[in-house]
Structure formats: structure tokens, C-alpha cells
Design an enzyme around this catalytic site. Sequence first.
Site, PDB file in Angstrom:
ATOM      1  NE  ARG A 121      51.229  50.706 147.746  1.00 12.72           N
ATOM      2  CZ  ARG A 121      50.577  49.873 148.332  1.00 12.72           C
ATOM      3  NH1 ARG A 121      49.312  50.388 148.756  1.00 12.72           N
ATOM      4  NH2 ARG A 121      50.271  49.090 148.348  1.00 12.72           N
ATOM      5  N   GLY A 122      49.008  50.566 144.872  1.00 11.14           N
ATOM      6  CA  GLY A 122      48.009  48.717 144.644  1.00 11.14           C
ATOM      7  C   GLY A 122      47.695  49.094 143.460  1.00 11.14           C
ATOM      8  CB  ALA A 123      47.359  46.437 140.514  1.00 11.50           C
ATOM      9  NE  ARG A 135      54.070  52.323 140.226  1.00 15.25           N
ATOM     10  CZ  ARG A 135      54.073  51.602 141.261  1.00 15.25           C
ATOM     11  NH1 ARG A 135      52.974  51.656 141.910  1.00 15.25           N
ATOM     12  NH2 ARG A 135      54.885  50.540 142.146  1.00 15.25           N
ATOM     13  CG  ASN A 180      52.986  41.145 144.657  1.00 17.46           C
ATOM     14  OD1 ASN A 180      51.780  41.903 144.086  1.00 17.46           O
ATOM     15  ND2 ASN A 180      53.105  40.440 145.956  1.00 17.46           N
ATOM     16  CE  LYS A 181      56.401  46.992 145.427  1.00 17.53           C
ATOM     17  NZ  LYS A 181      56.661  47.432 144.436  1.00 17.53           N
ATOM     18  CG  ASP A 204      51.322  44.910 140.757  1.00 17.17           C
ATOM     19  OD1 ASP A 204      51.669  44.775 141.816  1.00 17.17           O
ATOM     20  OD2 ASP A 204      50.932  46.382 141.406  1.00 17.17           O
ATOM     21  CD  GLN A 256      55.812  49.489 148.425  1.00 16.63           C
ATOM     22  OE1 GLN A 256      56.532  49.108 149.838  1.00 16.63           O
ATOM     23  NE2 GLN A 256      55.422  50.367 147.566  1.00 16.63           N
TER      24      GLN A 256
END
Length: 369
Positions: free
Chosen positions: A53-55, A108, A266-267, A256, A215
Amino acid sequence: MKDATQPPETIRWTADGGGLVILDQTRLPDDRIELELRSVEDIEEAICSLRVRGAPLIGITAALGVAALAHQFAVRSQSEPRVPDGPAAAANLQTEVQSWCERLTRARPTAVNLAWALERMLSTARKQPVGTARELAESLRREADEIHAEDRRMCRRIGEHAVQLLRDGGSVLTHCNAGSLATGGIGTALAPVYVAAERGLRVRVFADETRPLLQGSRLTAWELGQAGIDVTVLTDGAAAMLMSEDPPDMVLVGSDRIAANGDVANKVGTFAVALAAHHHSVPFYVLAPTTTVDLNTPDGKHIPIEHRAPDEVRAGFGKLTAPPDVDVWSPAFDVTPASLIDGIVTEQGIHRPPYETSLRAAVEEARRA
Ligand code: MRU
């Protein structure tokens, strides 16, 4: 102090080059488990379920994944005398690459790095003059390795630009995980913290827990702890209180997708942190490589936002925490308007408003480099 320069290895090739080994991030911090991905289904599942995960890291995973699948295809072409390796096998491989890329791009939708990395793989496949499947697989492997190496270099440069904002004995607040677990290098939002540690500066990190998949507490706290960096976890709802009681010097978050006007996805929860920071006059910075800037998306309203399965909220980590049939609204990301952002740091430097101009210049500079 532990070694802040050695991030955990998030992804690597299998010995035969026909697969990937990832660190399964859903198992952290309890277990450090590696998982082998050998099919397009494995890669898609690992991205969708946030094992990786993570862009930046999902872009890298998809690129390396396509290269691994191409390697398998070329090995099969050479070992099957019915389909000898040559221009026909190479053309078949090009068609396969297209279908893998289309499938993985949908895994995603918010992080533009995924589509960007797959577009690079696809254009490598299209550019290849008709030769053999093996030659095409080798080009794809070189391109994927380059995407990975470029990300590592961009993280380092983001850290070197942004470390100028930090001071010895200072503190920062971050949300989600934009560290080495989310990238090919030392992270984006956490990169200046690692560079500061290398230079002997002490910086305390406040890490929002980050509901619902945690996270912040599972990953950010873990990776900073591994590097010997001072980290304190707080619940998401406590961030505004922290800013009034013991304000951090600044907020540092990743992204992201950054729209052309500087709106930042973002998150989920980042927008609330930005509002609280604005209220308390705490500077709010976004750190991301130029590969996260999407000049084709004019503003935040046009960023596609992924929604997650209700049970991640109702029964996260296997424990029922809400009535089993209650309705849930669970966007994975939110959009922070550019007006709340004091600066955006890319590998090209620290960019200030108006972002329409400064981000475009940064992207053009990166393309020329
Ligand atoms: O759903 P996740 O864990 O992939 O979300 C990650 C984030 O929101 C990060 O802040 C972002 O991708 C930047 S990572 C350098």
C-alpha cells in the site's frame, strides 16, 4: 540509535525473476511475514487488500509485477517448441501486457502513481520493435527496475528539501503512513524525519492512529520505532487537542493524488487534520513525488475516491465494533483544499501557492531531468 538509513525491504524479486516477494503489511506490527506473488490475481489481491500500500509502492508493485509476468511468459515461450520465441510470441506478450495493465489499473482508483507506472510499462511494451518475447520481457524488467530506483531517489530528494523545515528538538504530526513502507525508499512525509536523524537532529513524531485500518499505529509507529525515532501515537480525534495543548511545529502528510490546482487527496482524516492545523496556525505540508501530481485532474472534485468494504469499519481486525447490519460510509481518502496547504514538497523543491503555476513548473522540470 538504531540505523535510520536501512528501511525495511518492502518488495523484491524472487530468485528466478518470475515473481515478487512482498512484506505483507496487513500482518504488521505482530508478524514480519513475506508473501510470494506469482500471478496477476496475486498482484491484484495484494494491492486491493493493502498487503502492499501507499501510492508510490502500489505503482512499483504493479510495474515489477507486470515485468515478472512477462518473464514467466518468455520462459514458457522458450520451453514450448509449439510456440517458438520470435515476433509472434512477442506480439502475444504485448497483448498480454495490455490486459494485465488494464486489470491492475482498476485495483485502486485514487493513487495516480498506479496508473502512471502501468502507463510507462505499457508504452515500453508498445515501443519495443518486434523481436522476441524474451527481449520484450528484458525491456520491461529494466523499465520496472528504473521506476523503483527513481522512486528511491525522489524520496531522498524530498527528504533533503524538507529537512530544512525541521529543527533539533522539534516535533511533527503525521497521518496514515507515508514512510518507507509506502514507497521504494525512505518515504515522502517521513523522509525529512529520516534525513534529520541521519544528521543527528532529534525530531519527535506524533502519529495519528488512522481509522479504520490503523496505518499510523500499526505501520508508522512500527517503522519509526525500528529506526530508533521518537514516536507517539494518538487517536485521530485527539489531533485537534494536541494542537491546542502541545502544538507540533508542523503537519507532514503524503498524498495519493495532487490535482493541478493543489487540492490533495490523502488518507481519510487528512482534511480534518488540515482544518485543525489552520485553526491553530500550525503549518501544513504535503510531501510527494511529482509522479503523484496529476495535471490532467483540474481540482479535487475530479479525483476518484475509493470506497472500502463496510466490514473494515464494522468489524475491523475480526472484532465486531458496530451492529453487524448497520450502514457504513467508508471513503478511503479525502480531499484537502489547496487553500489549507502551506507548501507542497516534491523532489524538485518546496512549492508555494499559487499551485497552478508552481506545480506545473515542478512537473515540467522533472520531465526535463
Ligand atoms: O490506503 P493506503 O494505506 O494505501 O493509503 C496511503 C496513504 O494515504 C498515504 O498517505 C499516501 O499513499 C502517500 S504514501 C507515500
